[in-house]
Design a protein around this motif. Structure first.
Motif, mmCIF file in Angstrom:
data_model
loop_
_atom_site.group_PDB
_atom_site.id
_atom_site.type_symbol
_atom_site.label_atom_id
_atom_site.label_comp_id
_atom_site.label_asym_id
_atom_site.label_seq_id
_atom_site.Cartn_x
_atom_site.Cartn_y
_atom_site.Cartn_z
ATOM 1 N N ARG A 204 0.838 -1.212 0.000
ATOM 2 C CA ARG A 204 0.000 0.000 0.000
ATOM 3 C C ARG A 204 0.870 1.258 0.000
ATOM 4 O O ARG A 204 0.523 2.259 -0.623
ATOM 5 C CB ARG A 204 -0.940 -0.038 1.209
ATOM 6 C CG ARG A 204 -2.113 0.927 1.120
ATOM 7 C CD ARG A 204 -3.311 0.423 1.945
ATOM 8 N NE ARG A 204 -2.997 0.193 3.336
ATOM 9 C CZ ARG A 204 -3.086 1.129 4.289
ATOM 10 N NH1 ARG A 204 -3.477 2.357 3.977
ATOM 11 N NH2 ARG A 204 -2.797 0.825 5.536
ATOM 12 N N PHE A 205 2.004 1.197 0.670
ATOM 13 C CA PHE A 205 2.953 2.308 0.643
ATOM 14 C C PHE A 205 3.448 2.566 -0.773
ATOM 15 O O PHE A 205 3.458 3.709 -1.250
ATOM 16 C CB PHE A 205 4.136 2.005 1.574
ATOM 17 C CG PHE A 205 5.360 2.827 1.313
ATOM 18 C CD1 PHE A 205 5.355 4.203 1.514
ATOM 19 C CD2 PHE A 205 6.528 2.227 0.854
ATOM 20 C CE1 PHE A 205 6.498 4.969 1.268
ATOM 21 C CE2 PHE A 205 7.666 2.979 0.604
ATOM 22 C CZ PHE A 205 7.652 4.352 0.809
ATOM 23 N N LEU A 206 3.850 1.517 -1.464
ATOM 24 C CA LEU A 206 4.350 1.675 -2.827
ATOM 25 C C LEU A 206 3.281 2.240 -3.750
ATOM 26 O O LEU A 206 3.560 3.074 -4.614
ATOM 27 C CB LEU A 206 4.855 0.333 -3.356
ATOM 28 C CG LEU A 206 6.163 -0.160 -2.739
ATOM 29 C CD1 LEU A 206 6.396 -1.626 -3.070
ATOM 30 C CD2 LEU A 206 7.329 0.687 -3.230
ATOM 31 N N ARG A 207 2.035 1.802 -3.544
ATOM 32 C CA ARG A 207 0.963 2.306 -4.392
ATOM 33 C C ARG A 207 0.706 3.781 -4.116
ATOM 34 O O ARG A 207 0.417 4.553 -5.032
ATOM 35 C CB ARG A 207 -0.305 1.481 -4.171
ATOM 36 C CG ARG A 207 -1.326 1.577 -5.292
ATOM 37 C CD ARG A 207 -0.742 1.074 -6.613
ATOM 38 N NE ARG A 207 -0.743 2.104 -7.640
ATOM 39 C CZ ARG A 207 -0.236 1.950 -8.854
ATOM 40 N NH1 ARG A 207 0.345 0.807 -9.201
ATOM 41 N NH2 ARG A 207 -0.262 2.921 -9.737
ATOM 42 N N LEU A 208 0.830 4.180 -2.858
ATOM 43 C CA LEU A 208 0.676 5.595 -2.519
ATOM 44 C C LEU A 208 1.734 6.439 -3.231
ATOM 45 O O LEU A 208 1.420 7.498 -3.799
ATOM 46 C CB LEU A 208 0.784 5.784 -1.009
ATOM 47 C CG LEU A 208 0.844 7.230 -0.498
ATOM 48 C CD1 LEU A 208 -0.459 7.971 -0.811
ATOM 49 C CD2 LEU A 208 1.136 7.265 1.000
ATOM 50 N N VAL A 209 2.959 5.962 -3.210
ATOM 51 C CA VAL A 209 4.027 6.688 -3.919
ATOM 52 C C VAL A 209 3.729 6.757 -5.408
ATOM 53 O O VAL A 209 3.818 7.837 -6.022
ATOM 54 C CB VAL A 209 5.395 6.012 -3.671
ATOM 55 C CG1 VAL A 209 6.482 6.671 -4.529
ATOM 56 C CG2 VAL A 209 5.772 6.090 -2.190
ATOM 57 N N MET A 210 3.372 5.629 -5.985
ATOM 58 C CA MET A 210 3.080 5.593 -7.424
ATOM 59 C C MET A 210 1.947 6.543 -7.793
ATOM 60 O O MET A 210 2.080 7.355 -8.720
ATOM 61 C CB MET A 210 2.698 4.167 -7.830
ATOM 62 C CG MET A 210 3.848 3.187 -7.881
ATOM 63 S SD MET A 210 4.981 3.487 -9.258
ATOM 64 C CE MET A 210 3.879 3.200 -10.653
ATOM 65 N N ASP A 211 0.849 6.446 -7.079
ATOM 66 C CA ASP A 211 -0.330 7.250 -7.426
ATOM 67 C C ASP A 211 -0.033 8.743 -7.285
ATOM 68 O O ASP A 211 -0.516 9.566 -8.080
ATOM 69 C CB ASP A 211 -1.511 6.870 -6.544
ATOM 70 C CG ASP A 211 -2.064 5.485 -6.861
ATOM 71 O OD1 ASP A 211 -1.743 4.954 -7.933
ATOM 72 O OD2 ASP A 211 -2.808 4.935 -6.027
ATOM 73 N N THR A 212 0.767 9.098 -6.272
ATOM 74 C CA THR A 212 1.079 10.510 -6.062
ATOM 75 C C THR A 212 2.036 11.035 -7.134
ATOM 76 O O THR A 212 1.830 12.123 -7.688
ATOM 77 C CB THR A 212 1.695 10.719 -4.665
ATOM 78 O OG1 THR A 212 0.806 10.184 -3.683
ATOM 79 C CG2 THR A 212 1.896 12.196 -4.381
ATOM 80 N N VAL A 213 3.052 10.267 -7.447
ATOM 81 C CA VAL A 213 4.018 10.695 -8.469
ATOM 82 C C VAL A 213 3.351 10.785 -9.838
ATOM 83 O O VAL A 213 3.591 11.724 -10.610
ATOM 84 C CB VAL A 213 5.206 9.733 -8.509
ATOM 85 C CG1 VAL A 213 6.102 10.007 -9.728
ATOM 86 C CG2 VAL A 213 6.036 9.839 -7.244
ATOM 87 N N LEU A 214 2.478 9.833 -10.145
ATOM 88 C CA LEU A 214 1.838 9.800 -11.469
ATOM 89 C C LEU A 214 0.706 10.801 -11.613
ATOM 90 O O LEU A 214 0.281 11.113 -12.723
ATOM 91 C CB LEU A 214 1.314 8.389 -11.757
ATOM 92 C CG LEU A 214 2.382 7.300 -11.935
ATOM 93 C CD1 LEU A 214 1.719 5.922 -11.980
ATOM 94 C CD2 LEU A 214 3.202 7.543 -13.187
ATOM 95 N N ALA A 215 0.189 11.313 -10.505
ATOM 96 C CA ALA A 215 -0.981 12.223 -10.550
ATOM 97 C C ALA A 215 -0.660 13.482 -11.347
ATOM 98 O O ALA A 215 0.464 14.022 -11.255
ATOM 99 C CB ALA A 215 -1.395 12.584 -9.128
#
Length: 315
Positions: free
Chosen positions: A304-315
């Motif tokens: 879930r941490f990795l997905r948070l990073v991904m979603d924020t960077v890609l936003a």
């Protein structure tokens, strides 16, 4: 929205942590202060400004802080982040300028302006934070919390297998300035310490699918992250190396990501082989009651941490 001060020493992982914090709708970055750690203070300060310009952000003040630890010389980092400190990405020289206020004074001023409503994210050696607490001890009850990438607590094999300080046992930030760490740990300010046990866990690694998402994104910051990951993979390391400091940011964005235990911790400031070790006293009897009690990360929802990073960077 939580108000934060980010004290950092960019560095790859600090650079990504800044991106995560600035782009997160859950945080408002009130100030960035820089400290010598991964690189000398002039490099870390310029790299913080470069990240702001990468994101098109010009309203967050960046203050240069301490260029050396409190009582000792700055140790050379055995892990290279590249000649530019940002994985050879070579962002252009920043047009933004540093604040004229010293980093420690910026911490003091920002805390006082936001008394009781400010969190400090300490991503580098704790020199600036310790100095601020020494200069203005009255700010201690005004700080909601300090979340620090700090220490190694022997909770699993990663605690020492991925030691980042320049001896067999230590974590880099505490190793660089153990005296500053001792001051912060003993300050009485609520401290959440995320050590190597959690921050360098091998589950903190992107999948091939996620790497492809970053590669295909038109976002400059996604390309920046993808380049950093390729840089560390090419040197035989894992992608967790660029994610260490982001875990502290994520822990404030979503506290449910990290699980903590409370324990009494001492900082080793003298040992040759153990300088910078964070010693967790786990004894049933004869515990040293004079040691400060802090919150120590022992588990995280890594996926879930990795997905948070991904979603924020890609936003």
């Amino acid at each position: 929205m939580k108000k934060v001060i980010i004290d950092c020493d960019p560095g790859m992982d600090d650079s990504l942590a800044l991106i995560l914090a600035i782009k997160s709708p859950a945080l408002k970055v009130e100030a960035i202060t820089t400290v010598a750690g991964n690189y000398p203070i002039d490099v870390t300060s310029m790299n913080a400004l470069k990240v702001l310009e990468l994101l098109g952000e010009s309203d967050i003040p960046v203050s240069k802080g301490m260029g050396k630890p409190l009582v000792r010389a700055l140790a050379p980092d055995p892990f290279s982040h590249g000649s530019d400190g940002q994985a050879e990405y070579h962002l252009p020289a920043p047009k933004l300028e540093l604040s004229s206020i010293h980093g420690a004074d910026m911490i003091i001023e920002t805390v006082k302006k936001n008394a009781g409503d400010i969190h400090i994210l300490a991503l580098g050696p704790l020199t600036n934070v310790a100095l601020a607490l020494m200069i203005a001890p009255e700010i201690k009850p005004m700080i909601s919390s300090i979340t620090a990438i700090a220490g190694s607590y022997g909770l699993n094999k990663y605690a020492t297998a991925n030691a980042t300080g320049d001896n067999p046992q230590s974590e880099w930030n505490v190793y660089v300035d153990p005296e500053a760490a001792e001051i912060v740990f003993n300050s009485g300010v609520p401290l959440h310490a995320i050590g190597l046990d959690v921050a360098t866990h091998f589950d903190v690694n992107f999948t091939e699918s996620e790497l492809n998402e970053l590669k295909q994104s038109p976002n400059r910051e996604a390309d920046f992250l993808h380049n950093m990951i390729q840089f560390v993979l090419g040197r035989g390391f894992e992608s967790y190396c660029v994610l260490i400091d982001s875990m502290a940011v994520a822990a404030v964005i979503d506290p449910s990501l990290i699980q903590y235990l409370t324990g009494k911790v001492g900082i080793e400031t003298k040992g040759k082989l153990t300088l910078g070790m964070t010693i967790l006293d786990t004894r049933h009897h004869h515990t040293w009651d004079h040691l400060p009690e802090v919150n120590i990360a022992y588990e995280a929802d890594y996926r879930r941490f990795l997905r948070l990073v991904m979603d924020t960077v890609l936003a």
